[in-house]
Design a protein around this motif. Structure first.
Motif, PDB file in Angstrom:
ATOM      1  N   GLY A 173       0.850  -1.183   0.000  1.00 42.72           N
ATOM      2  CA  GLY A 173       0.000   0.000   0.000  1.00 42.72           C
ATOM      3  C   GLY A 173       0.882   1.229   0.000  1.00 42.72           C
ATOM      4  N   VAL A 174       0.295   2.391   0.246  1.00 40.71           N
ATOM      5  CA  VAL A 174       1.086   3.624   0.326  1.00 40.71           C
ATOM      6  C   VAL A 174       0.962   4.277   1.696  1.00 40.71           C
ATOM      7  CG1 VAL A 174       0.955   4.032  -2.147  1.00 40.71           C
ATOM      8  CG2 VAL A 174      -0.714   5.114  -0.646  1.00 40.71           C
ATOM      9  N   GLY A 175       0.307   3.592   2.632  1.00 48.68           N
ATOM     10  CA  GLY A 175       0.239   4.066   4.005  1.00 48.68           C
ATOM     11  C   GLY A 175      -0.419   5.427   4.162  1.00 48.68           C
ATOM     12  N   THR A 176       0.108   6.206   5.116  1.00 50.57           N
ATOM     13  CA  THR A 176      -0.533   7.493   5.419  1.00 50.57           C
ATOM     14  C   THR A 176      -0.145   8.595   4.441  1.00 50.57           C
ATOM     15  OG1 THR A 176       1.194   8.050   7.039  1.00 50.57           O
ATOM     16  CG2 THR A 176      -0.768   6.926   7.857  1.00 50.57           C
ATOM     17  N   LYS A 177       0.528   8.251   3.370  1.00 48.66           N
ATOM     18  CA  LYS A 177       0.708   9.216   2.281  1.00 48.66           C
ATOM     19  C   LYS A 177      -0.654   9.622   1.724  1.00 48.66           C
ATOM     20  CE  LYS A 177       3.709  10.039  -1.723  1.00 48.66           C
ATOM     21  NZ  LYS A 177       4.783   9.487  -2.583  1.00 48.66           N
ATOM     22  N   MET A 178      -1.652   8.736   1.902  1.00 50.47           N
ATOM     23  CA  MET A 178      -3.012   9.056   1.465  1.00 50.47           C
ATOM     24  C   MET A 178      -3.558  10.281   2.186  1.00 50.47           C
ATOM     25  SD  MET A 178      -3.700   6.854  -0.869  1.00 50.47           S
ATOM     26  CE  MET A 178      -5.473   6.996  -1.090  1.00 50.47           C
ATOM     27  N   LYS A 179      -3.151  10.511   3.424  1.00 53.66           N
ATOM     28  CA  LYS A 179      -3.636  11.672   4.173  1.00 53.66           C
ATOM     29  C   LYS A 179      -3.020  12.966   3.638  1.00 53.66           C
ATOM     30  CE  LYS A 179      -4.699  11.160   8.545  1.00 53.66           C
ATOM     31  NZ  LYS A 179      -6.137  10.846   8.509  1.00 53.66           N
ATOM     32  N   VAL A 180      -1.803  12.877   3.110  1.00 49.88           N
ATOM     33  CA  VAL A 180      -1.200  14.046   2.470  1.00 49.88           C
ATOM     34  C   VAL A 180      -1.915  14.335   1.144  1.00 49.88           C
ATOM     35  CG1 VAL A 180       0.933  15.086   1.624  1.00 49.88           C
ATOM     36  CG2 VAL A 180       1.008  13.480   3.542  1.00 49.88           C
ATOM     37  N   ALA A 181      -2.258  13.283   0.424  1.00 47.36           N
ATOM     38  CA  ALA A 181      -3.003  13.461  -0.824  1.00 47.36           C
ATOM     39  C   ALA A 181      -4.330  14.164  -0.563  1.00 47.36           C
ATOM     40  CB  ALA A 181      -3.239  12.098  -1.477  1.00 47.36           C
ATOM     41  N   ARG A 182      -4.991  13.805   0.527  1.00 48.66           N
ATOM     42  CA  ARG A 182      -6.255  14.458   0.884  1.00 48.66           C
ATOM     43  C   ARG A 182      -6.031  15.928   1.184  1.00 48.66           C
ATOM     44  NH1 ARG A 182     -11.337  13.905  -0.060  1.00 48.66           N
ATOM     45  NH2 ARG A 182     -11.454  11.769   0.685  1.00 48.66           N
ATOM     46  N   ARG A 183      -5.014  16.240   1.954  1.00 49.28           N
ATOM     47  CA  ARG A 183      -4.724  17.643   2.276  1.00 49.28           C
ATOM     48  C   ARG A 183      -4.461  18.469   1.022  1.00 49.28           C
ATOM     49  NH1 ARG A 183      -2.643  19.715   7.312  1.00 49.28           N
ATOM     50  NH2 ARG A 183      -2.915  18.217   9.011  1.00 49.28           N
ATOM     51  N   ALA A 184      -3.732  17.853   0.081  1.00 43.37           N
ATOM     52  CA  ALA A 184      -3.332  18.580  -1.127  1.00 43.37           C
ATOM     53  C   ALA A 184      -4.387  18.523  -2.228  1.00 43.37           C
ATOM     54  CB  ALA A 184      -2.014  18.025  -1.653  1.00 43.37           C
ATOM     55  N   GLY A 185      -5.338  17.588  -2.103  1.00 46.08           N
ATOM     56  CA  GLY A 185      -6.325  17.410  -3.168  1.00 46.08           C
ATOM     57  C   GLY A 185      -5.702  16.859  -4.429  1.00 46.08           C
ATOM     58  N   THR A 186      -4.614  16.096  -4.270  1.00 49.60           N
ATOM     59  CA  THR A 186      -3.890  15.509  -5.403  1.00 49.60           C
ATOM     60  C   THR A 186      -3.888  14.002  -5.230  1.00 49.60           C
ATOM     61  OG1 THR A 186      -2.462  17.443  -5.572  1.00 49.60           O
ATOM     62  CG2 THR A 186      -1.696  15.421  -6.638  1.00 49.60           C
ATOM     63  N   TRP A 187      -4.439  13.266  -6.217  1.00 48.13           N
ATOM     64  CA  TRP A 187      -4.654  11.838  -6.028  1.00 48.13           C
ATOM     65  C   TRP A 187      -3.969  10.947  -7.050  1.00 48.13           C
ATOM     66  CZ3 TRP A 187      -6.757  10.419  -1.556  1.00 48.13           C
ATOM     67  CH2 TRP A 187      -7.552  11.347  -0.871  1.00 48.13           C
ATOM     68  N   ASP A 188      -3.612  11.461  -8.224  1.00 49.78           N
ATOM     69  CA  ASP A 188      -3.040  10.582  -9.244  1.00 49.78           C
ATOM     70  C   ASP A 188      -1.639  10.118  -8.864  1.00 49.78           C
ATOM     71  OD1 ASP A 188      -2.219  13.286  -9.675  1.00 49.78           O
ATOM     72  OD2 ASP A 188      -1.485  12.738 -11.659  1.00 49.78           O
ATOM     73  N   THR A 189      -0.931  10.904  -8.041  1.00 44.76           N
ATOM     74  CA  THR A 189       0.424  10.521  -7.660  1.00 44.76           C
ATOM     75  C   THR A 189       0.431   9.247  -6.823  1.00 44.76           C
ATOM     76  OG1 THR A 189       0.297  11.998  -5.747  1.00 44.76           O
ATOM     77  CG2 THR A 189       1.273  12.884  -7.746  1.00 44.76           C
ATOM     78  N   VAL A 190      -0.528   9.098  -5.904  1.00 43.14           N
ATOM     79  CA  VAL A 190      -0.520   7.902  -5.047  1.00 43.14           C
ATOM     80  C   VAL A 190      -0.843   6.639  -5.843  1.00 43.14           C
ATOM     81  CG1 VAL A 190      -0.932   9.084  -2.864  1.00 43.14           C
ATOM     82  CG2 VAL A 190      -2.900   8.388  -4.268  1.00 43.14           C
ATOM     83  N   GLY A 191      -1.577   6.786  -6.951  1.00 41.44           N
ATOM     84  CA  GLY A 191      -1.812   5.639  -7.828  1.00 41.44           C
ATOM     85  C   GLY A 191      -0.530   5.166  -8.468  1.00 41.44           C
ATOM     86  N   GLN A 192       0.297   6.115  -8.905  1.00 43.98           N
ATOM     87  CA  GLN A 192       1.602   5.743  -9.469  1.00 43.98           C
ATOM     88  C   GLN A 192       2.522   5.176  -8.387  1.00 43.98           C
ATOM     89  OE1 GLN A 192       3.284   8.559 -12.519  1.00 43.98           O
ATOM     90  NE2 GLN A 192       1.536   9.808 -11.922  1.00 43.98           N
TER      91      GLN A 192
END
Length: 344
Positions: free
Chosen positions: A64-83
């Motif tokens: 998985g990508v762990g709590t990096k998902m919470k940074v994605a939420r803060r930034a409103g950026t989601w395609d990076t965590v898919g990569q």
């Protein structure tokens, strides 16, 4: 009279799932490779099991990508965590010499947001296409009561193949004097985010749009830098039998990951002066009061992959990497020991 209950009133809306699936179907289809024998929507993904390898061995991994998902939420950026997710898994099987065949994802949330799901899968599809692999299936799950409001989590499974002759590590071929070659990370990759979030957002009170101190990048850009794939520069070295081992430097850092590919008679001696720890890591260490030993075990500190080559092939390996525009360097050597990492 008892209250009528529907699935939607209990917190799960099938329409949101249907909308998300509608959005991601063309993204998934765009990753189709010649081996794929199914389309999205079946209960299982189909892949042709005939491989050009003489003695094919399947290699699988999941993460998985762990709590990096919470940074994605803060930034409103989601395609990076898919990569991030796909590339992390690619690297995990690459260290055993495998090329990726197909990938399956799992996305779970308190409430599915079709536009967010679309961006996450867009990132996965980008990484799959870049690596010549297929996004062959997945699962979307809406689970109120399990996840807090706004929470999204992702995990993925990859399957690859390696010819038995290319399988790594080759423990019997490793010996004293073998050269460790470092390849740079692009940032935190997918580890250390609980620490990074505490330092950046709780202790330093930074916003995602602020510049990260000591850098010219915003906090969002620095923390969401994509976990890079090493497939392109490294696979030719595998096929040419120029390596005896590799280690993907993830959670546990150099300290815990290098011993996973070492024989019990050798240590990995790291030359700490051979590279400069990037500014992001220095900032986290300084502001978080993190000692060097803890940092070496929690973070990659700028080293994302380590290759092990015989001493008489190291210069050629470095030349090949530099020709591929990979800024590799001599990180250290193998010495007599007991299968651990030593720093000097």
């Amino acid at each position: 009279m008892s209250e009528k209950v529907s699935y939607a009133s209990s917190g799960v809306d099938i329409n949101r799932q249907d909308e998300a699936l509608k959005r991601i179907k063309p993204l998934v289809r765009a990753t189709k490779t010649p081996g794929v024998r199914s389309d999205i929507g079946l209960f299982g993904g189909l892949f042709d099991a005939r491989f050009p390898e003489a003695k094919p061995i399947l290699v699988s991994s999941m993460d998985g990508v762990g709590t990096k998902m919470k940074v994605a939420r803060r930034a409103g950026t989601w395609d990076t965590v898919g990569q991030d997710l796909v590339n992390h898994c690619i690297n995990d099987i690459l260290v055993q010499g495998a090329r990726p065949l197909f990938f399956l994802d799992y996305i779970a949330a308190q409430q599915l947001e079709p536009e967010v799901i679309e961006q996450i899968v867009k990132g996965m599809a980008t990484a799959c296409k870049d690596s010549g692999s297929a996004l062959i299936g997945g699962e979307l799950a809406e689970m109120p009561g399990v996840y807090a409001e706004g929470e999204v989590d992702v995990a993925g499974t990859i399957v690859g193949v390696v010819d038995e002759a290319d399988l790594l590590p080759r423990l019997d071929a490793m010996g004293e004097g073998d050269v460790l070659i470092g390849l740079p990370s692009s940032g935190l990759h997918t580890n250390g985010y609980s620490l990074a979030r505490k330092v950046c957002f709780e202790l330093e009170k930074l916003q995602v749009t602020d510049l990260l101190p000591g850098t010219d990048r915003t906090v969002a850009d620095a923390l969401l830098a994509i976990h890079r794939s090493y497939l392109a520069p490294v696979m030719p070295l595998v096929k040419a039998h120029k390596l005896v081992a590799m280690a993907h430097i993830t959670g546990g850092g150099l300290t815990d990951n290098l011993p996973r590919v070492l024989p019990k008679t050798l240590d990995a001696e790291i030359d700490t002066a051979s590279w400069e720890i990037p500014a992001l890591f220095r900032f986290l260490m300084a502001k978080g009061g993190l000692g060097i030993d803890d940092a070496r075990q929690a973070l990659n500190l700028g080293v994302g992959m380590v290759l092990v080559a015989k001493a008489d092939q190291a210069e050629e390996v470095l030349a090949d990497l530099h020709a591929a525009e990979e800024p590799a360097w001599v990180l250290g050597r193998l010495v007599k020991g007991s299968g651990v990492v030593a720093y000097r």
